[in-house]
Design a protein around this motif. Structure first.
Motif, PDB file in Angstrom:
ATOM      1  N   MET A 253       0.832  -1.202   0.000  1.00 18.27           N
ATOM      2  CA  MET A 253       0.000   0.000   0.000  1.00 18.27           C
ATOM      3  C   MET A 253       0.867   1.252   0.000  1.00 18.27           C
ATOM      4  N   ALA A 254       1.910   1.268   0.830  1.00 15.78           N
ATOM      5  CA  ALA A 254       2.788   2.432   0.897  1.00 15.78           C
ATOM      6  C   ALA A 254       3.477   2.674  -0.439  1.00 15.78           C
ATOM      7  N   ARG A 255       3.943   1.621  -1.083  1.00 11.64           N
ATOM      8  CA  ARG A 255       4.611   1.776  -2.380  1.00 11.64           C
ATOM      9  C   ARG A 255       3.636   2.244  -3.449  1.00 11.64           C
ATOM     10  N   GLY A 256       2.428   1.690  -3.445  1.00 13.53           N
ATOM     11  CA  GLY A 256       1.442   2.091  -4.440  1.00 13.53           C
ATOM     12  C   GLY A 256       1.020   3.538  -4.286  1.00 13.53           C
ATOM     13  N   LEU A 257       0.782   3.978  -3.059  1.00 14.01           N
ATOM     14  CA  LEU A 257       0.394   5.363  -2.837  1.00 14.01           C
ATOM     15  C   LEU A 257       1.539   6.313  -3.183  1.00 14.01           C
ATOM     16  N   ALA A 258       2.764   5.913  -2.870  1.00 14.76           N
ATOM     17  CA  ALA A 258       3.907   6.753  -3.230  1.00 14.76           C
ATOM     18  C   ALA A 258       4.008   6.912  -4.743  1.00 14.76           C
ATOM     19  N   ALA A 259       3.750   5.839  -5.473  1.00 22.88           N
ATOM     20  CA  ALA A 259       3.785   5.926  -6.935  1.00 22.88           C
ATOM     21  C   ALA A 259       2.703   6.869  -7.454  1.00 22.88           C
ATOM     22  N   ALA A 260       1.511   6.791  -6.858  1.00 22.47           N
ATOM     23  CA  ALA A 260       0.425   7.664  -7.286  1.00 22.47           C
ATOM     24  C   ALA A 260       0.750   9.130  -6.985  1.00 22.47           C
ATOM     25  N   LEU A 261       1.309   9.398  -5.806  1.00 23.02           N
ATOM     26  CA  LEU A 261       1.669  10.771  -5.451  1.00 23.02           C
ATOM     27  C   LEU A 261       2.777  11.303  -6.359  1.00 23.02           C
ATOM     28  N   ASP A 262       3.687  10.424  -6.768  1.00 25.31           N
ATOM     29  CA  ASP A 262       4.766  10.845  -7.675  1.00 25.31           C
ATOM     30  C   ASP A 262       4.206  11.184  -9.051  1.00 25.31           C
ATOM     31  N   ILE A 263       3.302  10.351  -9.531  1.00 28.13           N
ATOM     32  CA  ILE A 263       2.702  10.621 -10.842  1.00 28.13           C
ATOM     33  C   ILE A 263       1.907  11.919 -10.807  1.00 28.13           C
ATOM     34  N   GLY A 264       1.204  12.146  -9.700  1.00 25.86           N
ATOM     35  CA  GLY A 264       0.413  13.363  -9.572  1.00 25.86           C
ATOM     36  C   GLY A 264       1.217  14.580  -9.189  1.00 25.86           C
ATOM     37  N   ALA A 265       2.498  14.419  -8.940  1.00 27.45           N
ATOM     38  CA  ALA A 265       3.399  15.519  -8.585  1.00 27.45           C
ATOM     39  C   ALA A 265       2.898  16.288  -7.365  1.00 27.45           C
ATOM     40  N   THR A 266       2.290  15.574  -6.428  1.00 28.53           N
ATOM     41  CA  THR A 266       1.777  16.242  -5.228  1.00 28.53           C
ATOM     42  C   THR A 266       2.794  16.288  -4.099  1.00 28.53           C
ATOM     43  N   ALA A 267       3.921  15.610  -4.248  1.00 28.21           N
ATOM     44  CA  ALA A 267       4.962  15.631  -3.218  1.00 28.21           C
ATOM     45  C   ALA A 267       6.310  15.479  -3.902  1.00 28.21           C
ATOM     46  N   PRO A 268       7.374  16.045  -3.324  1.00 27.41           N
ATOM     47  CA  PRO A 268       8.699  15.902  -3.923  1.00 27.41           C
ATOM     48  C   PRO A 268       9.121  14.439  -3.982  1.00 27.41           C
ATOM     49  N   ARG A 269       9.747  14.056  -5.066  1.00 28.12           N
ATOM     50  CA  ARG A 269      10.162  12.662  -5.237  1.00 28.12           C
ATOM     51  C   ARG A 269      11.155  12.243  -4.164  1.00 28.12           C
ATOM     52  N   ARG A 270      12.030  13.167  -3.760  1.00 27.78           N
ATOM     53  CA  ARG A 270      13.000  12.841  -2.716  1.00 27.78           C
ATOM     54  C   ARG A 270      12.286  12.496  -1.409  1.00 27.78           C
ATOM     55  N   THR A 271      11.230  13.251  -1.093  1.00 30.23           N
ATOM     56  CA  THR A 271      10.464  12.962   0.126  1.00 30.23           C
ATOM     57  C   THR A 271       9.799  11.600   0.036  1.00 30.23           C
ATOM     58  N   LEU A 272       9.241  11.283  -1.113  1.00 29.42           N
ATOM     59  CA  LEU A 272       8.553  10.004  -1.273  1.00 29.42           C
ATOM     60  C   LEU A 272       9.519   8.830  -1.182  1.00 29.42           C
ATOM     61  N   ARG A 273      10.767   9.052  -1.541  1.00 24.65           N
ATOM     62  CA  ARG A 273      11.753   7.968  -1.458  1.00 24.65           C
ATOM     63  C   ARG A 273      12.212   7.712  -0.028  1.00 24.65           C
ATOM     64  N   THR A 274      12.184   8.742   0.805  1.00 22.12           N
ATOM     65  CA  THR A 274      12.725   8.610   2.161  1.00 22.12           C
ATOM     66  C   THR A 274      11.652   8.541   3.244  1.00 22.12           C
ATOM     67  N   THR A 275      10.433   8.952   2.927  1.00 17.49           N
ATOM     68  CA  THR A 275       9.364   8.994   3.928  1.00 17.49           C
ATOM     69  C   THR A 275       8.232   8.080   3.504  1.00 17.49           C
ATOM     70  N   PRO A 276       7.938   7.028   4.270  1.00 15.83           N
ATOM     71  CA  PRO A 276       6.839   6.133   3.882  1.00 15.83           C
ATOM     72  C   PRO A 276       5.496   6.848   3.976  1.00 15.83           C
ATOM     73  N   VAL A 277       4.676   6.672   2.962  1.00 17.74           N
ATOM     74  CA  VAL A 277       3.347   7.285   2.969  1.00 17.74           C
ATOM     75  C   VAL A 277       2.470   6.625   4.025  1.00 17.74           C
ATOM     76  N   VAL A 278       2.638   5.325   4.193  1.00 16.40           N
ATOM     77  CA  VAL A 278       1.884   4.565   5.198  1.00 16.40           C
ATOM     78  C   VAL A 278       2.885   3.854   6.089  1.00 16.40           C
ATOM     79  N   THR A 279       2.653   3.914   7.382  1.00 15.18           N
ATOM     80  CA  THR A 279       3.526   3.248   8.343  1.00 15.18           C
ATOM     81  C   THR A 279       2.664   2.481   9.336  1.00 15.18           C
ATOM     82  N   VAL A 280       3.301   1.835  10.296  1.00 12.05           N
ATOM     83  CA  VAL A 280       2.588   1.046  11.306  1.00 12.05           C
ATOM     84  C   VAL A 280       2.988   1.559  12.679  1.00 12.05           C
ATOM     85  N   VAL A 281       2.000   1.848  13.512  1.00  7.72           N
ATOM     86  CA  VAL A 281       2.215   2.331  14.874  1.00  7.72           C
ATOM     87  C   VAL A 281       1.455   1.410  15.824  1.00  7.72           C
ATOM     88  N   GLY A 282       2.186   0.690  16.649  1.00  5.92           N
ATOM     89  CA  GLY A 282       1.527  -0.224  17.573  1.00  5.92           C
ATOM     90  C   GLY A 282       0.726  -1.301  16.872  1.00  5.92           C
TER      91      GLY A 282
END
Length: 716
Positions: free
Chosen positions: A309-338
């Motif tokens: 899910m995190a990889r797929g959403l990052a790809a969609a955000l990259d295609i839509g140019a809604t976030a810097p590509r560098r940020t998408l490579r280093t910051t997971p769009v979805v993570t797990v907490v507890g």
């Protein structure tokens, strides 16, 4: 005031504070046999914690530094049970004006008011003591409180001071322990002395102050101010001076007398501060990912469902140019907490930027969107066809996949790899459809599933056969590696509710069609993993099929392709059940979840006084104690302190964030909420509830949530 007599006798008697003196065991016997005279607070030796206890020693240090401390004396804890009546009587007569003035007799143990633990309210204090006989009885009461509930006995000195009739009293914290802010001060005040506040009898009026004494917030808004601006300024000055004397922010009990003089009754270190996220910490929340993964996940479930899910959403955000590509490579769009999925709300556009003006002036986002405009225009036109093609490809692959039991181990691993890659594509296109395609359709996968489920129920099909006959019903339940699919009993189509026209998956708009395929691929993963678990158990590498969820993805693939599982698999424990995540939160040091201020409060009057989240079973402190007990009481009575260890949480109808029990809750890292209206009636013993000690939210749980929180052996 009586002095201590000859200094050599004092040295031999008091020794090093442990009752042994200079002569070892012989010195100890001498200490027990010697009647030690009272120590005046203005005597330098009163500042020795091992002799007079922490409370008296702190007051002695404060008095020597010029802070406003009442006079008094201490009966040292090394004194025999029958202290020198002559010296004690003389000190009493001098302090009480031969019995004309009332006194307060308080505990002072070396074990309380320390950096590690306050033991707030755990030892006795006796107020308004009048007369010699009542005074001796009060001393006995304080000494008797040294016998703790765990069977141990604390060293106990007795502090004696004049009883002050305060006009206003309360508690002053030199830092805000609830918000975890050292740059704020917190005052809670009541009419009279602070005893009714710290005991939980009165909630008090709370003032949040700046370091210079400016009032930032008052809770609740009082019809008349208990403390004037001048008095708040003097309290701020007292807090700063105490911080300088003791080397850190202090928890201070104070009182103003009828003449307006300020007095310090007690000073001790703040033992627990709420976690505070670092500047720039990401804003997270369940957001839209909770629609797909609402439950607590096991490690393998994270790898199977969250990572794609995190990889797929990052790809969609990259295609839509809604976030810097560098940020998408280093910051997971979805993570797990507890064990629960959470999304970066700013990356998904679900939260505004932290600095809106700067965001408007920043040309980078606009430049990215302009560069992607041509690409997105063409993509929008082609996206419906691409989505339908992907759905058809997934359907063909699912149809062509053999039964899990018929697949060799290497092919089982290969099929699992394909499912993860397929989920990345499905999530990416589903996100793009949601962002780019207009909502012109009313049909949904859930609506089709409800229609199919109604037909299955009408035919009397059990859940497993309903899934086999109508796969679309899987849209109604989240994926789980453990346990069989449990479909809802109520289809929602009784009475006059309209039903969708079709019980199948055809006719769904592109986004809904992709969502349904995501769920189908996840179900295929469940069946493949269960077959892998069966084989690993047969090989003797896994203790039980249900423990497969404790593996990580690389470990499972390695075991299916000729390797072996790590040796510590048998020692791994399931995750402890965790409460649902706040709508918006940040992560503090140590992984603590801190709810965003704008997401706090639900209007039921609750106030968080000790951070953390918990789900458990309501308990009133009587009868059998549930394993996940949440204590629900009317007031924060310090006598409840012995019940705190092992609790999941604490809820009270009244109370102050600076009361003794609230202080202890923070020391125990126990989520606690006060001011919850009608809590005792709303949450009777045995009911399920969830609380957030940061936001103050308390609400009853549904049965499903109750099952989750009471069975930590089956993480979800």
């Amino acid at each position: 005031m009586t002095t201590l007599g000859e200094r050599p006798a004092y040295d031999d008697t008091y020794g090093d504070g442990h009752g042994e003196g200079k002569g070892g065991a012989r010195g100890a016997g001498a200490a027990r046999a010697t009647a030690l005279p009272p120590v005046p607070l203005d005597d330098p030796r009163a500042a020795q914690t091992h002799l007079t206890g922490s409370k008296a020693a702190h007051l002695a240090r404060a008095a020597r530094a010029g802070l406003p401390v009442l006079p008094g004396f201490v009966v040292p804890h090394g004194t025999d049970e029958s202290p020198d009546a002559g010296a004690l009587h003389h000190s009493w007569r001098e302090l009480s004006a031969d019995g004309a003035l009332p006194l307060v007799v308080r505990s002072s143990s070396p074990q309380e008011d320390t950096q590690e633990s306050s033991l707030a309210g755990q030892f006795a204090s006796v107020l308004d003591v009048r007369g010699w006989d009542a005074f001796r009885a009060a001393v006995d009461v304080v000494r008797a409180s040294a016998h703790l509930s765990d069977g141990t006995t604390a060293a106990m000195a007795v502090l004696v001071q004049p009883m002050l009739a305060a006009r206003v009293g309360g508690v002053l914290f030199g830092a805000d322990p609830v918000e975890g802010r050292p740059d704020r001060m917190l005052v809670s005040a009541v009419r009279g002395g602070p005893d009714t506040l710290v005991s939980g009898e009165q909630p008090g009026t709370n003032y949040l102050l700046s370091p210079r004494g400016r009032v930032l917030r008052t809770e609740p808004p009082a019809p008349e101010r208990l403390l004037t601006a001048s008095e708040l300024s003097r309290l701020t000055c007292l807090a700063r001076r105490a911080r300088k004397v003791f080397g850190g922010p202090q928890d201070i009990e104070f009182g103003f007398d009828d003449d307006g003089r300020l007095w310090l009754f007690q000073s001790r270190p703040i033992t627990a501060m709420a976690a505070r996220p670092a500047r720039g910490a990401r804003l997270l929340g369940p957001g839209p990912v909770a629609e797909t993964l609402p439950d607590q996940l096991q490690p393998l479930e994270e790898d199977l469902w969250v990572a794609p899910m995190a990889r797929g959403l990052a790809a969609a955000l990259d295609i839509g140019a809604t976030a810097p590509r560098r940020t998408l490579r280093t910051t997971p769009v979805v993570t797990v907490v507890g064990g629960r999925a959470a999304a970066d709300l700013r990356l998904l556009g679900a939260a505004p930027p932290p600095h809106r003006v700067l965001a408007l002036l920043n040309p980078a986002p606009g430049a990215r969107r302009l560069a992607a405009a041509w690409r997105l225009g063409r993509l929008t036109a082609a996206l419906p066809g691409l989505a339908l093609d992907l759905a058809a490809d997934i359907d063909r692959a699912l149809t062509g996949t053999a039964q899990a039991a018929q697949l060799p181990c290497p092919e089982l691993a290969s099929t699992l790899r394909w499912t993860r890659a397929a989920l990345v594509s499905l999530h990416a296109q589903e996100a793009l459809c949601g962002a780019l395609l207009p909502e012109r359709h009313t049909a949904t996968a859930a609506g089709a599933a409800l229609t199919a489920l109604a037909q299955a129920r009408a035919r009397g099909l059990p859940d497993d056969r309903a899934v086999a006959r109508y796969p679309v019903v899987l849209a109604l339940v989240p994926p789980r590696l453990e346990g069989e699919v449990r479909l809802p009993e109520n289809t929602g189509h009784g009475g006059s509710a309209p039903a969708p026209a079709s019980a199948g998956a055809s006719g769904l708009p592109p986004r809904e069609a992709l969502r349904l395929r995501i769920r189908w691929v996840q179900e295929l993963q469940v069946r493949l993993v269960r077959e892998a678990a069966r084989r690993l158990v047969a090989r003797g590498e896994l203790g039980a099929p249900g423990r497969v969820g404790l593996l990580r993805w690389p470990e499972l693939v390695d075991a299916l392709t000729g390797g072996r599982l790590p040796g510590d698999v048998g020692e791994r424990l399931p995750r402890a059940a965790s409460a649902r995540l706040p709508d918006a939160f940040r992560i503090a040091e140590g992984g603590a979840v801190v709810a965003e201020r704008s997401a706090r409060g639900t209007g039921d009057g609750g106030r968080g006084v000790s951070g953390g989240r918990a789900a458990g079973t309501a308990w009133d402190g009587t009868g059998a104690r549930p394993a996940d007990a949440v204590l629900v009481v009317r007031t924060l009575d310090p006598a409840l302190a012995q019940l705190l260890p092992g609790l999941a949480g604490l809820v009270a109808q009244t109370g102050s964030p600076l009361s003794h029990l609230a202080v202890l809750a923070r020391e125990f890292a126990l989520p606690a909420v006060v001011g919850v209206s009608d809590a005792v009636r709303r949450f009777p013993p045995g009911s399920r509830l969830t609380l957030d000690g940061t936001t103050g939210d308390v609400h009853a749980d549904a049965d499903a949530e109750g099952t989750e929180a009471t069975d930590p052996e089956v993480p979800r």
